[in-house]
Design an enzyme around this catalytic site. Sequence first.
Site, PDB file in Angstrom:
ATOM      1  CE  LYS A 125      -4.454   0.910   0.555  1.00 59.98           C
ATOM      2  NZ  LYS A 125      -5.490  -0.110  -0.291  1.00 59.98           N
TER       3      LYS A 125
HETATM    4  N1  GLU Z   1      -7.316  -0.322  -3.414  1.00 56.79           N
HETATM    5  C1  GLU Z   1      -7.570  -1.265  -3.894  1.00 56.79           C
HETATM    6  C2  GLU Z   1      -8.309  -2.181  -2.625  1.00 56.79           C
HETATM    7  O1  GLU Z   1      -8.334  -1.613  -1.111  1.00 56.79           O
HETATM    8  C3  GLU Z   1      -7.716  -1.641  -5.208  1.00 56.79           C
HETATM    9  C4  GLU Z   1      -6.101  -2.048  -5.380  1.00 56.79           C
HETATM   10  C5  GLU Z   1      -5.371  -2.415  -6.068  1.00 56.79           C
HETATM   11  O2  GLU Z   1      -6.456  -2.652  -6.890  1.00 56.79           O
HETATM   12  O3  GLU Z   1      -4.972  -3.132  -6.560  1.00 56.79           O
HETATM   13  O4  GLU Z   1      -8.289  -2.395  -2.403  1.00 56.79           O
END
Ligand code: GLU
Length: 430
Positions: free
Chosen positions: A122
Site C-alpha cells: 500500500k
Molecule cells: N485500492 C483497492 C483495494 O484496497 C484496489 C487495490 C488494487 O487494485 O491493487 O483493494
Amino acid sequence: MSDSPSGSTSDTASDSSPDASPLARAARVNFERTADRLELPKGIRTLLSRSREEHEVSLPVLRANGELAVYRGFRVVHSTARGPGKGGLRYAPSVSLEEVRSLAALMSWKCAVMDLPFGGAKGGIEVNRRELDDPEARTLTRAYVHALAPLLGPDRDVPAPDMYTDEQVMAWFVDAYAATTGTLQPAVVTGKPLALGGSRGRDRATGLGAAIVLGAAMESRGVDPDGAQVAIQGFGNAGRVLALELAEQGVRVVAVSDSSGGRHDPSGLDVAALAREKAQGASLADLDGGDTLTNEELLALDVDALVPAALEGVLTPEVAEGVRAGIVLEVANGPTLPDADPVLRDADVLVIPDLLGSAGGVTVSWFEWVQNRSGDRWSLEKVKRRLESRMQAAWEAVSTRAADDSISLKEAAWSLGVERVAAAESFRGG
Ligand code: GLU
C-alpha cells in the site's frame, strides 16, 4: 523507522507496537487471533506480523504560487511471498506510515483470499488532493515515482487507485515511470484509463464484486433479492456502483449517504438520479428524493442488508448493538472494530468480511495486469464473467471454511488468507 528507497528491510512493526488508530488495532488483533487459531510457527508468525519493506520519501513540489511545498510519501510492502506487491496509492491528509502499514497487510490477505498471484502493499501521500491543481498533482505523482522507481515494476510492486487517486493519477504514474526507466510499461500500475492499457470494468469493479457476494449471501440466508431492502453508507466509487447495480437487479436501495448525510426512502431511492446529481458536485443531504437521515441513523435501519462502504471503524460495539440488518457487507477497509464482531455474531448478523466484500477492485486489477502482460484486450462481458466466477469461488471457499471450522465468515477469510501466505513463505523457507 522508515528508510530510503534503497534502504534495508524494516524491523519496526512488532506485535507489541502500540496502535495509534482503530484500523491498526483491528488489523493487528485480527492477525493475532488468526495466528493463534492456525497455530502458526513462531518464525512465520513474526515474519507475517511485520512489513517486508517500509519506505518514506519527501516529495518537493514547486506550487503555482511560488511556494515550495514538501509532502510525505509512503510505500509499504507487507509480503511478496505469493507474487509482486499489490495495493492502492491514496492521497489524503490522514495518511501515515502506520495506516499504510496496516492496509498493506490487509492487501496480502485479500489477494490470498481471492487466490491472486500477488503479495500485499500500500502507498500514500499525506496531502489534501483538493488543494492541488492538476499540474501540481502531476508533479507530486512524478516526484513519488521518481523517488520509488527502483522498488516498483510489474514484477516487483504494482500500485492502483485508492482514496483520492484515479485513472488520471495512474496515467501520470505510467508516464513518470516511462520517463524514469526509459520504457513504457503499463503493467506497473492498474486502474489506468482505457486509452493507456486500462481494463474494461476496472472503474466499476469494487461495486460489481460487492454485488456478486451480496447476491450469494442473500441466497444463503434465503433472502429474495427482488424487493430486498439495502442501506449503503458511502456514495463514492464503490458505494455508488453497488447501489446502481443492485437497483438494476430489482433490489430496493432504501438509503445512501455521503459525508454530508444521506437520503432515505423505504420504497426505494432513484439512485441513478442521485448519482447524476452528485456527479455534478452536489452533496446528498441537499438533494431531493426521500427524507434526509444522518450516517448514524442509516447504520441502524431495519433492512435486509447494511453496507458500510466509506469509512474505517464505523461499526463500534455501541453502533453494532443498534444494527438491525440481517447481513452486513463490508466494502470499506476495516469498517467493523474487532470488539464489535462478537456483538454482530450474537445477534445472528451475517458479516461478509472486507477481505471478500472489497476484493472486486483488486481482482479486476489482476485482469488488467494479465491483459497488459499478454498484450490482450478483454471485452466487458469477459471481465464480468471472470469476476463473477472468481468472486463466487472465493465466497464458496470462505463459506465452506466457516462451516468446516464452525467459525464466522470473517474468521474463515482471515484463516484462508493468512494460511495461504504462510504456506508460500514456509515453502520458500521464509
Ligand atoms: N485500492 C483497492 C483495494 O484496497 C484496489 C487495490 C488494487 O487494485 O491493487 O483493494
